[in-house]
Design an enzyme around this catalytic site. Sequence first.
Site, mmCIF file in Angstrom:
data_model
loop_
_atom_site.group_PDB
_atom_site.id
_atom_site.type_symbol
_atom_site.label_atom_id
_atom_site.label_comp_id
_atom_site.label_asym_id
_atom_site.label_seq_id
_atom_site.Cartn_x
_atom_site.Cartn_y
_atom_site.Cartn_z
ATOM 1 C CE LYS A 111 51.826 44.668 26.847
ATOM 2 N NZ LYS A 111 52.914 45.429 26.307
ATOM 3 C CE LYS A 192 52.505 48.687 32.729
ATOM 4 N NZ LYS A 192 53.313 49.863 31.518
ATOM 5 C CE LYS A 195 53.669 52.795 25.098
ATOM 6 N NZ LYS A 195 54.397 51.841 24.809
HETATM 7 P P1 ATP Z 1 51.849 48.501 26.318
HETATM 8 O O1 ATP Z 1 50.667 49.183 27.625
HETATM 9 O O2 ATP Z 1 51.681 48.871 24.635
HETATM 10 O O3 ATP Z 1 52.392 47.396 27.524
HETATM 11 P P2 ATP Z 1 53.020 50.606 28.299
HETATM 12 O O4 ATP Z 1 52.581 51.989 28.194
HETATM 13 O O5 ATP Z 1 52.951 49.253 29.696
HETATM 14 O O6 ATP Z 1 52.851 49.707 27.290
HETATM 15 P P3 ATP Z 1 55.868 50.706 27.788
HETATM 16 O O7 ATP Z 1 56.427 50.716 26.297
HETATM 17 O O8 ATP Z 1 55.682 49.064 27.989
HETATM 18 O O9 ATP Z 1 54.513 50.842 27.785
HETATM 19 O O10 ATP Z 1 57.220 50.647 28.835
HETATM 20 C C1 ATP Z 1 57.932 52.664 28.800
HETATM 21 C C2 ATP Z 1 58.155 52.650 29.789
HETATM 22 O O11 ATP Z 1 57.507 52.903 30.950
HETATM 23 C C3 ATP Z 1 58.840 51.437 30.752
HETATM 24 O O12 ATP Z 1 59.793 51.517 31.903
HETATM 25 C C4 ATP Z 1 57.921 50.887 31.585
HETATM 26 O O13 ATP Z 1 58.349 50.591 32.965
HETATM 27 C C5 ATP Z 1 57.372 52.322 32.378
HETATM 28 N N1 ATP Z 1 55.929 52.817 32.210
HETATM 29 C C6 ATP Z 1 54.625 52.056 31.664
HETATM 30 N N2 ATP Z 1 53.733 52.359 32.318
HETATM 31 C C7 ATP Z 1 54.101 52.571 33.324
HETATM 32 C C8 ATP Z 1 53.102 53.259 34.640
HETATM 33 N N3 ATP Z 1 52.003 53.252 34.541
HETATM 34 N N4 ATP Z 1 54.011 53.546 35.321
HETATM 35 C C9 ATP Z 1 54.763 53.917 35.218
HETATM 36 N N5 ATP Z 1 56.314 53.730 34.285
HETATM 37 C C10 ATP Z 1 55.622 52.995 33.659
#
Ligand code: ATP
Length: 327
Positions: A111, A192, A195
């Site tokens: 990040k 991955k 969002k």
């Molecule tokens: P950002 O992009 O803002 O970092 P993010 O989509 O990675 O957000 P988080 O809020 O960091 O989402 O994660 C919320 C939960 O969703 C965490 O438990 C994280 O491990 C899970 N998660 C996020 N993205 C994935 C993915 N691609 N596959 C499986 N689990 C995920």
Amino acid sequence: MKRVLSGIQPSGNLTLGNYIGAMKNFVKLQHDHQCYFMVVDLHAITVPQEPAALHEQTETVAALFLAAGIDPAKASVFLQSHVSAHAELGWLMTTLVYMGELERMTQFKDKSEGKESVGAGLFTYPALMAADILLYNADLVPVGDDQKQHLEITRDLAHRFNKRFGEQFIVPEPYIPQVGARIMSLDDASKKMSKSNPNPGSSIALLDEPDVIRKKISRAVTDSGREIKYDPANKPEVSNLMSIYSHCADLSIAEIEAKYDGLGYGPFKKDLAEAVVGALEPLQQRYRDIRSSGELRTILRQGAEQASVIANETLRGVKEKMGFVKP
Ligand code: ATP
Ligand code: LTN
């Protein structure tokens, strides 16, 4: 009953990755665990957020928790900023964690990469996350695979505190799904699904319209073969789509392989799109009902009250052990 805690950042539109990796397990665990699920708004501001967008996204994520099936009669649903013990224990944890530990975090590296100025909170993020978990003495933390490293720091901090100041914290375990622990981007299976990825075609948002979902899946990258086979090393794109299908249609990977034996990618993608649309439609309907009912505020207030009781009790114990003078 064992305790469960987890959180999701209101940093954008929740994706199928968030749902499969984390939220589905929130819903499953609530039946036989004491559960605390929060929207981690204090974590979201470790990268710049527009206040109006943060406000809207926080309410959206909280409503999506309920729409996904979290029952406020079974689990406490709240906002991290409504329970001030998080910020306070977060600070105490910042004084316990080592710079070297924080420097190793891949989330921080990802990040902060290429950014001109990076807030210090992005660096100390894991100390606040450790506080989130340890405040509730959570036994289990349902998360996706990318959070393993943060759970490891949390476990180390729990051990460190207990050794230095006396037994206080339970050492938590991650609870990670076997299939779908890391859902990958639809346009690049080496990243991955996230969002905060600016390309909307890379992910399926939980609130995407059915036709948008169909279009995104039809455009999802695959290899040039035609075999529907789960082989993440050699067929990462197709394996990723199979994980999504498995969750949305409630079929095992072996069942999917058998069903599409010899059929090629076309029919598979068509069925996958309908499975995703079918899985998300009831959630989207419940989401609209919750937003229009006005019940969210009350649920969040009650959740914060329940959470505060446990969190404040832990904080009191921690401060006493560390030598702070009681008020
Ligand atoms: P950002 O992009 O803002 O970092 P993010 O989509 O990675 O957000 P988080 O809020 O960091 O989402 O994660 C919320 C939960 O969703 C965490 O438990 C994280 O491990 C899970 N998660 C996020 N993205 C994935 C993915 N691609 N596959 C499986 N689990 C995920
Ligand atoms: N770092 C997590 C969000 C998070 C969290 C938590 C998850 C903050 N506090 C406590 C589990 C338990 C992420 O998903 N990026």
